[in-house]
Design a protein around this motif. Structure first.
Motif, PDB file in Angstrom:
ATOM      1  N   ASP A  39      12.782 -55.908 -69.705  1.00 58.95           N
ATOM      2  CA  ASP A  39      11.570 -55.156 -69.985  1.00 58.95           C
ATOM      3  C   ASP A  39      11.809 -53.730 -69.486  1.00 58.95           C
ATOM      4  O   ASP A  39      11.677 -53.439 -68.294  1.00 58.95           O
ATOM      5  N   LEU A  40      12.172 -52.833 -70.408  1.00 62.66           N
ATOM      6  CA  LEU A  40      12.590 -51.484 -70.012  1.00 62.66           C
ATOM      7  C   LEU A  40      11.443 -50.656 -69.449  1.00 62.66           C
ATOM      8  O   LEU A  40      11.683 -49.695 -68.718  1.00 62.66           O
ATOM      9  N   LYS A  41      10.212 -51.014 -69.777  1.00 63.45           N
ATOM     10  CA  LYS A  41       9.087 -50.261 -69.231  1.00 63.45           C
ATOM     11  C   LYS A  41       8.932 -50.533 -67.739  1.00 63.45           C
ATOM     12  O   LYS A  41       8.723 -49.606 -66.945  1.00 63.45           O
ATOM     13  N   LYS A  42       9.045 -51.791 -67.349  1.00 61.00           N
ATOM     14  CA  LYS A  42       8.915 -52.144 -65.941  1.00 61.00           C
ATOM     15  C   LYS A  42      10.243 -52.060 -65.201  1.00 61.00           C
ATOM     16  O   LYS A  42      10.252 -51.913 -63.968  1.00 61.00           O
ATOM     17  N   ASP A  43      11.336 -52.165 -65.929  1.00 62.61           N
ATOM     18  CA  ASP A  43      12.647 -52.328 -65.311  1.00 62.61           C
ATOM     19  C   ASP A  43      13.683 -51.467 -66.049  1.00 62.61           C
ATOM     20  O   ASP A  43      14.598 -51.974 -66.702  1.00 62.61           O
ATOM     21  N   PRO A  44      13.547 -50.127 -65.971  1.00 62.05           N
ATOM     22  CA  PRO A  44      14.429 -49.258 -66.767  1.00 62.05           C
ATOM     23  C   PRO A  44      15.900 -49.330 -66.393  1.00 62.05           C
ATOM     24  O   PRO A  44      16.744 -48.931 -67.193  1.00 62.05           O
ATOM     25  N   TRP A  45      16.217 -49.841 -65.198  1.00 58.32           N
ATOM     26  CA  TRP A  45      17.618 -49.962 -64.797  1.00 58.32           C
ATOM     27  C   TRP A  45      18.140 -51.391 -64.946  1.00 58.32           C
ATOM     28  O   TRP A  45      19.206 -51.718 -64.472  1.00 58.32           O
ATOM     29  N   GLU A  46      17.368 -52.222 -65.633  1.00 55.87           N
ATOM     30  CA  GLU A  46      17.827 -53.550 -66.056  1.00 55.87           C
ATOM     31  C   GLU A  46      18.334 -54.407 -64.887  1.00 55.87           C
ATOM     32  O   GLU A  46      19.445 -54.921 -64.894  1.00 55.87           O
ATOM     33  N   LEU A  47      17.473 -54.570 -63.911  1.00 62.82           N
ATOM     34  CA  LEU A  47      17.835 -55.353 -62.732  1.00 62.82           C
ATOM     35  C   LEU A  47      17.387 -56.809 -62.840  1.00 62.82           C
ATOM     36  O   LEU A  47      17.872 -57.660 -62.083  1.00 62.82           O
ATOM     37  N   ALA A 106      30.513 -46.079 -62.217  1.00 60.85           N
ATOM     38  CA  ALA A 106      30.011 -47.246 -61.503  1.00 60.85           C
ATOM     39  C   ALA A 106      29.771 -48.378 -62.490  1.00 60.85           C
ATOM     40  O   ALA A 106      29.812 -48.180 -63.709  1.00 60.85           O
ATOM     41  N   PRO A 107      29.508 -49.589 -62.016  1.00 62.99           N
ATOM     42  CA  PRO A 107      29.140 -50.681 -62.926  1.00 62.99           C
ATOM     43  C   PRO A 107      27.890 -50.325 -63.736  1.00 62.99           C
ATOM     44  O   PRO A 107      27.074 -49.503 -63.340  1.00 62.99           O
ATOM     45  N   ARG A 108      27.766 -50.974 -64.890  1.00 64.23           N
ATOM     46  CA  ARG A 108      26.634 -50.775 -65.802  1.00 64.23           C
ATOM     47  C   ARG A 108      26.531 -49.331 -66.276  1.00 64.23           C
ATOM     48  O   ARG A 108      25.439 -48.789 -66.458  1.00 64.23           O
ATOM     49  N   SER A 109      27.667 -48.734 -66.491  1.00 65.05           N
ATOM     50  CA  SER A 109      27.737 -47.348 -66.906  1.00 65.05           C
ATOM     51  C   SER A 109      28.520 -47.271 -68.211  1.00 65.05           C
ATOM     52  O   SER A 109      28.372 -48.139 -69.082  1.00 65.05           O
ATOM     53  N   LYS A 110      29.315 -46.242 -68.352  1.00 68.86           N
ATOM     54  CA  LYS A 110      30.177 -46.094 -69.521  1.00 68.86           C
ATOM     55  C   LYS A 110      30.938 -47.386 -69.782  1.00 68.86           C
ATOM     56  O   LYS A 110      31.355 -48.080 -68.862  1.00 68.86           O
ATOM     57  N   LEU A 111      31.110 -47.703 -71.062  1.00 73.48           N
ATOM     58  CA  LEU A 111      31.809 -48.915 -71.496  1.00 73.48           C
ATOM     59  C   LEU A 111      31.011 -50.186 -71.235  1.00 73.48           C
ATOM     60  O   LEU A 111      31.567 -51.270 -71.182  1.00 73.48           O
ATOM     61  N   THR A 112      29.691 -50.052 -71.079  1.00 78.73           N
ATOM     62  CA  THR A 112      28.815 -51.216 -70.996  1.00 78.73           C
ATOM     63  C   THR A 112      27.598 -50.971 -71.884  1.00 78.73           C
ATOM     64  O   THR A 112      27.236 -49.813 -72.147  1.00 78.73           O
ATOM     65  N   PRO A 113      26.935 -52.040 -72.342  1.00 78.48           N
ATOM     66  CA  PRO A 113      25.766 -51.859 -73.218  1.00 78.48           C
ATOM     67  C   PRO A 113      24.461 -51.617 -72.467  1.00 78.48           C
ATOM     68  O   PRO A 113      23.393 -51.576 -73.085  1.00 78.48           O
ATOM     69  N   TYR A 114      24.539 -51.448 -71.133  1.00 80.75           N
ATOM     70  CA  TYR A 114      23.328 -51.186 -70.357  1.00 80.75           C
ATOM     71  C   TYR A 114      22.871 -49.742 -70.547  1.00 80.75           C
ATOM     72  O   TYR A 114      23.595 -48.896 -71.078  1.00 80.75           O
ATOM     73  N   GLU A 115      21.649 -49.454 -70.083  1.00 85.72           N
ATOM     74  CA  GLU A 115      21.079 -48.118 -70.255  1.00 85.72           C
ATOM     75  C   GLU A 115      22.006 -47.032 -69.714  1.00 85.72           C
ATOM     76  O   GLU A 115      22.109 -45.951 -70.289  1.00 85.72           O
ATOM     77  N   GLY A 116      22.682 -47.329 -68.611  1.00 84.88           N
ATOM     78  CA  GLY A 116      23.609 -46.358 -68.044  1.00 84.88           C
ATOM     79  C   GLY A 116      24.778 -46.031 -68.944  1.00 84.88           C
ATOM     80  O   GLY A 116      25.451 -45.017 -68.754  1.00 84.88           O
ATOM     81  N   GLY A 117      25.040 -46.856 -69.953  1.00 86.57           N
ATOM     82  CA  GLY A 117      26.133 -46.602 -70.880  1.00 86.57           C
ATOM     83  C   GLY A 117      25.715 -46.024 -72.214  1.00 86.57           C
ATOM     84  O   GLY A 117      26.529 -45.379 -72.880  1.00 86.57           O
ATOM     85  N   VAL A 118      24.451 -46.251 -72.619  1.00 90.88           N
ATOM     86  CA  VAL A 118      24.080 -45.886 -73.992  1.00 90.88           C
ATOM     87  C   VAL A 118      22.858 -44.976 -74.120  1.00 90.88           C
ATOM     88  O   VAL A 118      22.645 -44.377 -75.178  1.00 90.88           O
ATOM     89  N   ARG A 119      22.056 -44.840 -73.092  1.00 88.19           N
ATOM     90  CA  ARG A 119      20.837 -44.042 -73.259  1.00 88.19           C
ATOM     91  C   ARG A 119      21.117 -42.561 -73.074  1.00 88.19           C
ATOM     92  O   ARG A 119      21.974 -42.168 -72.260  1.00 88.19           O
ATOM     93  N   THR A 120      20.399 -41.723 -73.808  1.00 88.33           N
ATOM     94  CA  THR A 120      20.526 -40.272 -73.709  1.00 88.33           C
ATOM     95  C   THR A 120      19.278 -39.612 -74.278  1.00 88.33           C
ATOM     96  O   THR A 120      18.708 -40.112 -75.248  1.00 88.33           O
ATOM     97  N   PRO A 121      18.816 -38.510 -73.710  1.00 93.12           N
ATOM     98  CA  PRO A 121      17.797 -37.730 -74.425  1.00 93.12           C
ATOM     99  C   PRO A 121      18.409 -37.113 -75.684  1.00 93.12           C
ATOM    100  O   PRO A 121      19.599 -36.769 -75.710  1.00 93.12           O
TER     101      PRO A 121
END
Length: 443
Positions: free
Chosen positions: A410-418, A290-305
């Motif tokens: 603000d990733l604390k209030k908006d972890p999905w960067e909306l 989906a958008p904002r996923s792999k191949l993007t610099p958003y959390e959906g593309g780069v964050r991992t435990p």
């Protein structure tokens, strides 16, 4: 006047003997083994322990309980080949020079994913692999110290033995199937016997296992029993298939952990867990992000435990606040093994609480799928990003472009960067831009 006391002399001799015996015993202890578990195209929230409502991951949940677990871990790049190169070398993509999966070729009518054995185009592919091989990496470092090392799963840099120093490998790195793993891609999807056999054949030698299965990576074709578990009313079929592949991957991790326990190897094996890049499943298109996923610099593309486990040696702890990066793997491993790491690595030792607390920012970069210029691999840079505490700035590489726009979240209030706060927080954008430029100004 001092007198000779036989009891004191005997006691001192005994204590000295015990000290020498203890030192010899410690020196004789075998070095710990190393297991790397690298998930492939896996969303950062898609774990039971990360709070997903539908996806159950009992094996990884268990590993998280037994690990120093960083919930705010990151890949420095949202694409598999450069991400894996960063894990191995401990460098950012702009440092190791592998910035995309395939080279852009001069003939635009051909698909770069299919031309790696074409003599006309081979130099383009070879330059990327040669650039990777020119850097030190922790696999070669450990095998030079007597470890045996097995590569399985995803691998892009040719023959793993020649380019990285593995002693054993499933991937051959030749032919049309050698683009990203060839025979190695069977691991996990077709069982774990190659790993079991390698460990048994090590016969007491310290070992390194690179377990990077193509899971939950597409094709999302899980076993029927797993798929049925996720097929529910209101769940799009592509989403159900992806979730089942996450469960499939978790199942293989459980099998691997159980094997280590049966072989009495669990307490003498350091386990690292991370992901190459993130994934959000497109609900309408199977096997597509989906958008904002792999191949993007958003959390959906780069964050991992990120998890580090060494039972009996490293106290398990959940860290929900501090930042970790895949470039930290080599410095952390070197610290645990009490061996030197190369000077100049950008990462830190994640088991050093003070270093973790002192860290102010982590960084990343974003490129297109194909390397635009193999002689200048950073020329295709699209974004740089910095995360500082709760704030994340994504900065376009070409600030003069009409469509370019800085994004601040603000990733604390908006972890999905909306909600882009760049306009409201102009001074913060300026401050973080200076931080980015101090790290790397780009090509």
């Amino acid at each position: 006047m001092k007198t000779h006391d036989p009891f004191i002399s005997s006691l001192v001799a005994t204590l000295v003997a015990l000290f020498l015996w203890s030192s010899t015993s410690r020196a004789a202890d075998p070095p710990p083994n190393v297991l790397l578990i690298i998930s492939d195209d896996h969303g950062w929230s898609d774990y039971g322990f990360m709070g997903h409502a539908e996806i159950s991951t009992p094996a990884l949940d268990r590993l998280a309980r037994e690990s120093l677990t960083f919930e705010r871990g990151y890949s420095p790049v949202p694409l598999c080949r450069p991400a894996l190169a960063s894990i191995v070398t401990g460098l950012y993509p702009h440092q190791h020079g592998v910035t995309g999966n395939d080279p852009e070729l001069p003939d635009k009518t051909v698909n770069p994913q299919t031309q790696r054995t074409n003599p006309r185009f081979q130099p383009y592919y070879e330059k990327l692999t040669a650039r990777f091989a020119s850097h030190p990496n922790f696999i070669r470092d450990l095998t030079s110290r007597g470890y045996v090392a097995l590569q399985t799963g995803k691998w892009w840099e040719g023959d793993p033995i020649k380019t990285a120093g593995f002693t054993h490998a499933m991937t051959q790195g030749v032919g049309k199937g050698g683009r990203h793993g060839d025979a190695g891609l069977a691991i996990g999807r077709e069982g774990l016997d190659p790993i079991y056999n390698f460990i048994r054949d090590a016969r007491g030698k310290p070992f390194v296992v690179w377990y990077a299965p193509m899971l939950p990576h597409a094709p999302h074709n899980p076993p029927a029993a797993l798929l049925e578990r996720f097929q529910k009313p209101g769940v799009p079929p592509p989403v159900a298939a992806y979730r089942a592949c996450v469960a499939w991957f978790d199942q293989t991790c459980g099998e691997l952990l159980d094997f280590l326990e049966r072989e009495n190897l669990r307490t003498n094996t350091i386990i690292f867990y991370t992901t190459d890049n993130g994934w959000i499943q497109d609900p309408k298109n199977p096997n597509r992000p989906a958008p904002r996923s792999k191949l993007t610099p958003y959390e959906g593309g780069v964050r991992t435990p990120i998890m580090i486990s060494w039972l009996g040696q490293l106290k398990p702890r959940r860290d929900r606040d501090h930042l970790a990066s895949n470039v930290d793997l080599w410095p952390t491993l070197a610290a645990l093994l009490k061996i030197p790491a190369p000077q100049g690595l950008p990462g830190i030792n994640l088991t050093d609480l003070r270093a973790v607390q002192r860290r102010q920012q982590i960084f990343g970069e974003h490129y297109p799928h194909n390397v635009l210029d193999v002689d200048s691999p950073t020329r295709g840079l699209e974004h740089r990003f910095v995360i500082s505490d709760r704030w994340k700035l994504i900065l376009p590489a070409n600030a003069a472009a009409a469509s370019a726009q800085a994004e601040l979240f603000d990733l604390k209030k908006d972890p999905w960067e909306l909600h882009n706060l760049a306009a409201k927080e102009a001074r913060r954008v300026q401050k973080l831009t200076r931080v980015l430029d101090q790290w790397w100004q780009g090509p």
